[in-house]
Design a protein around this motif. Structure first.
Motif, mmCIF file in Angstrom:
data_model
loop_
_atom_site.group_PDB
_atom_site.id
_atom_site.type_symbol
_atom_site.label_atom_id
_atom_site.label_comp_id
_atom_site.label_asym_id
_atom_site.label_seq_id
_atom_site.Cartn_x
_atom_site.Cartn_y
_atom_site.Cartn_z
ATOM 1 N N SER A 281 -24.281 26.569 -40.749
ATOM 2 C CA SER A 281 -24.068 27.904 -41.315
ATOM 3 C C SER A 281 -22.595 28.068 -41.659
ATOM 4 O O SER A 281 -21.717 27.609 -40.921
ATOM 5 N N TYR A 282 -22.338 28.740 -42.779
ATOM 6 C CA TYR A 282 -20.961 29.093 -43.106
ATOM 7 C C TYR A 282 -20.937 30.451 -43.808
ATOM 8 O O TYR A 282 -21.950 30.916 -44.346
ATOM 9 N N TRP A 283 -19.761 31.092 -43.806
ATOM 10 C CA TRP A 283 -19.587 32.432 -44.369
ATOM 11 C C TRP A 283 -18.949 32.357 -45.752
ATOM 12 O O TRP A 283 -18.136 31.479 -46.038
ATOM 13 N N GLN B 147 -23.828 34.921 -45.339
ATOM 14 C CA GLN B 147 -23.857 33.728 -44.498
ATOM 15 C C GLN B 147 -24.901 32.758 -45.051
ATOM 16 O O GLN B 147 -26.055 33.142 -45.294
ATOM 17 N N LYS C 161 -32.063 36.167 -41.445
ATOM 18 C CA LYS C 161 -31.490 34.828 -41.253
ATOM 19 C C LYS C 161 -32.529 33.719 -41.373
ATOM 20 O O LYS C 161 -32.183 32.544 -41.376
#
Length: 869
Positions: A359-361, A398, A635
């Motif tokens: 996961s990354y923002w 995200q 998510k």
């Protein structure tokens, strides 16, 4: 007015607080400081209750100086400003009339003034404590930490603490007069006090304040949430004036006076601003009622405010907890260039499929991505984008991807390689064990030593409680030892090996888990299936008669069962379901969890569900599936989410087919609940008292009038139907209070099977309940009676508005008036209780699979899921 010789002037604005005013006035009468040392200036700001009369009566009896001013209503600021025109003592304070002062409040303040009241100290802050609806005092407010070192003088440059309120603050008369200090009436409903204090300190020429630990101010938290600082989220000014005239103004004043913004002021502004963002991440929050028309202005003002606050202040702010998404939104949500994270988190690994979740923002459009696993370019096996919406605007996003597992993984975004960090699981509940009970014992001892809170009878109660806690510590140790022995025994392992656990609520069955359990026992007899329920449930004996393998919820057998379970499937996702044993003590559950759902999700439940671990997420309609798998607020990906259909729908279709159309005799009225109508909490329990105002609520009056409708009665009589009222279980205590006509049949969820009732229904009248999807599956004509649509989505319920709009996507017309409901029922009766084509098409598009195989598909998804390490 004669010359004032008092040391302190207490300015008290009063508006319609007659309920609380006697307690406040009694606490003034009980003050131990000489009466002539405190002058009271009350401003009755146009109260329409008996507040003014109470003030006049008290003033006549009080031996010290008292002034009571009566004026037309103009708000708190105008009342305080009017009092500031009076002759004042050396120190001025502004207590609120719905709070209470400790008897030594002013005496302790006078002592501190004598010791430290030099010109270097501009403001004195009293020790605020919380007073709840039961009269219990607790030292739990965030500001308590600054009093841990006792009474002292603080240099704000060294300890950049905040002083938000004037109610427990004392200010110098000479500085107030020199500054011509005034409260700004435009700053409403919050931050008015903080703006006044900050402006006063900035212009005072000093950065020292006094902390008076022994001067205790009891801040009342109203049970009805009507305190000014507890309200205001539906007011446009909160999103415009508070930022423009409050936060921005005081930041600009700092730049003018000091040419910089000191850290204490950054913290002061952040303390207010942070809550705007935090509340948007909370499941139930009044920020959901924010007026949409002012939100673009809010974002423009928030960007200006944040531009004047240092990045370091935002990153290190810790006066209250801030979730990561909110902090990131404040840091980068308004950046001119779209934000890109410099790292990705390895957040999960699936050994069975040999995939890993990263996961990354980011903000804005999805960056150009490149995924390299062991020198081979690859694409995600599963993927989604989770949007973090703040007041109608996505500020940060995200990215979640599942990649093939390899020895070496690289992730590049926009040509820049991300660092890989290892994630952790946070927010797990505490273990109820001996080591966490001891702090409670110490806390009780500390409370016993506080004379403010404990009289002799309470001391006795606390001693008994201490004794009970000690015994519970010993009992917990014994239980733990017994459990650890039993869980390892060969008998337990043989009994519960690879068990499949099914449960609906701990108190009720007859939902998706029960129906799925029945199918598994019939079609998959090799599965070691168990059903969990409390023995006190009215469903226990029924299921026992049907041969269910029952385990009592909360028992030792239940703990042993979930310790060895391979799968747990439930229609509910509450903490007691998904974390049956304390994770800190027993680790992460080893079973895969299947969320069967209680109904079709149509509101936005992301703030609640995103915090849960789900291995199989059952959905029913294509629109629901798309909303959960994203991109959007959730998510979850297509790895967890399956469009299998609710297990109970298989049975519901069978029951409907078994009843001939001419025998579908009910016009069913089935509203959902309103959270704001719950009665007061019964002290020491989860139960609630009856709400004395329930029957006068708009909700009760609307459905009473609807059920009493002569036109509905006539339609039912003419068509051979029965008007059936099946209220939400929370309405059960009030049923005897309803004066319903004799022809209305009232059914109880706890006694009658709702599926049987729906199968017999010819016409369905509801408001917002998800049971409407069950009715739509059966192609029952319906009408949505939404007389309170604006207030229903005000944040007091679990969900906010989601992908589903009743007027655009619903299975019947949406109306707000009883006459409109009557018209729709008349029209449906004329069509022989057939669903109109437009709604029939929506129903068939929503439920493409009506083959009775939902349970089979859910079990297949459970089998496909594998345990996660």
């Amino acid at each position: 007015m004669p010359q004032v010789h008092a040391l302190i002037t207490a300015i008290v604005p009063v508006y319609n607080v007659a309920t609380y005013l006697p307690d406040f006035l009694s606490s003034l009468t009980a003050q131990t400081l000489d009466a002539d040392q405190v002058e009271y200036v009350f401003v009755n700001d146009g109260s329409t209750d008996t507040s003014g009369q109470l003030l006049d009566e008290w003033a006549e009896q009080h031996p010290g100086p008292v002034t009571v001013v009566h004026k037309q209503n103009g708000g708190v600021a105008s009342a305080r400003n009017r009092a500031l025109t009076e002759q004042l003592a050396d120190w001025v304070t502004f207590p609120d009339p719905d709070d209470v002062l400790d008897p030594r409040y002013f005496e302790e303040a006078a002592k501190f003034i004598k010791l430290h009241g030099s010109r270097e100290v501009a403001l004195l802050a009293a020790h605020q404590m919380k007073l709840d609806q039961f009269g219990v005092i607790s030292d739990t407010l965030p500001s308590r930490k600054r009093f841990a070192k006792g009474s002292r003088v603080v240099n704000l440059h060294v300890e950049p603490m905040v002083q938000l309120g004037v109610n427990a603050a004392f200010m110098r008369r000479d500085l107030l007069l020199a500054q011509d200090a005034q409260f700004d009436p435009r700053i409403r409903p919050t931050f008015e006090d903080a703006h006044f204090v900050a402006s006063y300190l900035l212009r005072s020429g000093t950065h020292h304040i006094g902390l008076m630990a022994s001067s205790k101010y009891l801040y009342r938290v109203r049970a009805d949430g009507s305190s000014l600082v507890q309200s205001g989220y539906d007011k446009p000014e909160k999103y415009t004036n508070v930022l423009r005239y409050g936060e921005l103004d005081v930041l600009r004043t700092a730049m003018e006076e000091l040419h910089r913004v000191p850290r204490w002021l950054e913290n002061t502004v952040l303390y207010d601003l942070v809550w705007y963002f935090k509340n948007e991440r909370v499941t139930r929050s009044p920020s959901a009622s924010a007026p949409t028309s002012v939100l673009p202005e809010f974002h423009a003002l928030a960007a200006q405010v944040l531009a004047l606050i240092s990045e370091d202040a935002i990153r290190t702010y810790d006066l209250v907890g801030v979730d990561f998404a909110s902090r990131l939104a404040m840091l980068h949500g308004y950046d001119e260039e779209p934000f890109r994270s410099h790292y990705a988190v390895l957040s999960d690994v699936d050994e069975s499929s040999q995939t890993a979740r990263f996961s990354y923002w980011f903000a804005g459009e999805l960056p150009h991505e490149r995924f390299v696993v062991d020198d081979v370019d690859t694409r995600p096996v599963h993927e989604t984008i989770q949007d973090y919406d703040f007041y109608g605007r996505v500020l940060v996003r995200q990215r979640h991807v599942w990649l093939p597992r390899g020895r070496l993984t690289y992730i590049d975004i926009d040509g820049r390689r991300l660092k890989i960090a290892r994630g952790e699981q946070n927010g797990l509940p505490e273990s109820l064990s001996a080591r966490v009970l001891h702090p409670h014992i110490e806390a009780q001892r500390a409370r016993m030593a506080d004379p403010l809170r404990v009289d002799e009878s309470r001391r006795s109660m606390v001693r008994r409680r201490l004794s009970e806690l000690r015994r519970s510590v010993t009992a917990a140790k014994v239980r733990d030892a017994s459990f650890e022995w039993a869980v390892k025994s060969s008998r337990t392992k043989a009994r519960f090996r690879d068990a499949w656990v099914f449960m609906d609520r701990d108190t009720d069955a007859n939902d998706n888990a029960e129906h799925l359990y029945r199918w598994v026992r019939e079609h998959r007899p090799e599965v070691n299936a168990w059903f969990v329920l409390k023995k006190t449930s009215r469903d226990w004996q029924r299921l026992q008669r049907d041969g269910f393998r029952l385990i009592e919820f909360g028992s030792l057998d239940w703990r042993l069962l979930v310790s060895h379970a391979a799968h747990l499937a439930s229609s509910h996702i509450d903490e007691y379901v998904v974390h049956p044993l304390p994770p800190r003590k027993y680790g992460r559950p080893r079973f895969t969890y299947t969320f069967l759902q209680h109904g079709v999700i149509h509101n936005d439940l992301s703030r609640w569900l995103n915090a849960k671990r789900v291995d199989v997420f059952v959905t029913t309609t294509p629109a629901e599936y798309a909303a959960i798998t994203g991109p959007g607020a959730y998510k979850f990906t297509d790895r967890e989410v399956v469009m299998a259909g609710l297990p109970r729908h298989d049975i519901l279709l069978e029951k409907r087919a078994a009843i001939a159309p001419e025998n579908r005799r009910r016009i069913l009225v089935q509203p959902t609940w309103r959270q704001g109508l719950l009665g007061p909490v019964v002290k020491g329990s989860n139960e609630r008292q009856k709400n004395g105002e329930f029957m006068t609520s708009e909700y009760a009056r609307a459905f009473t009038a609807l059920l009493s409708s002569d036109r509905l009665r006539d339609v039912a009589a003419r068509t051979g139907k029965t008007i059936t009222f099946m209220p939400h279980p929370n309405m059960r205590p009030y049923l005897d209070d309803f004066a319903l006509p004799a022809h209305v049949e009232v059914l109880d969820f706890g006694v009658v099977n709702v599926q049987d009732v729906l199968a017999e229904t010819a016409m369905y009248i509801t408001d917002y309940t998800s049971v409407a999807f069950d009715a739509a599956l059966l192609e029952i004509p319906m009408v949505y009676f939404q007389f309170d649509a604006a207030s229903f989505f005000d944040g007091t319920h679990v969900g906010r508005r989601g992908y589903f709009r009743h007027d655009r996507d619903g299975y019947g017309p949406v109306v707000a008036e009883i006459a409109e409901v009557e018209n729709e029922v008349d029209a449906v009766a004329e069509r022989a209780f057939q669903m109109p084509d437009i709604y029939l098409q929506r129903s068939r598009a929503s439920f493409p699979a009506r083959d009775g195989r939902n349970r089979e598909r859910v079990v297949a998804a459970m089998v496909a899921a594998r345990r996660r390490p």
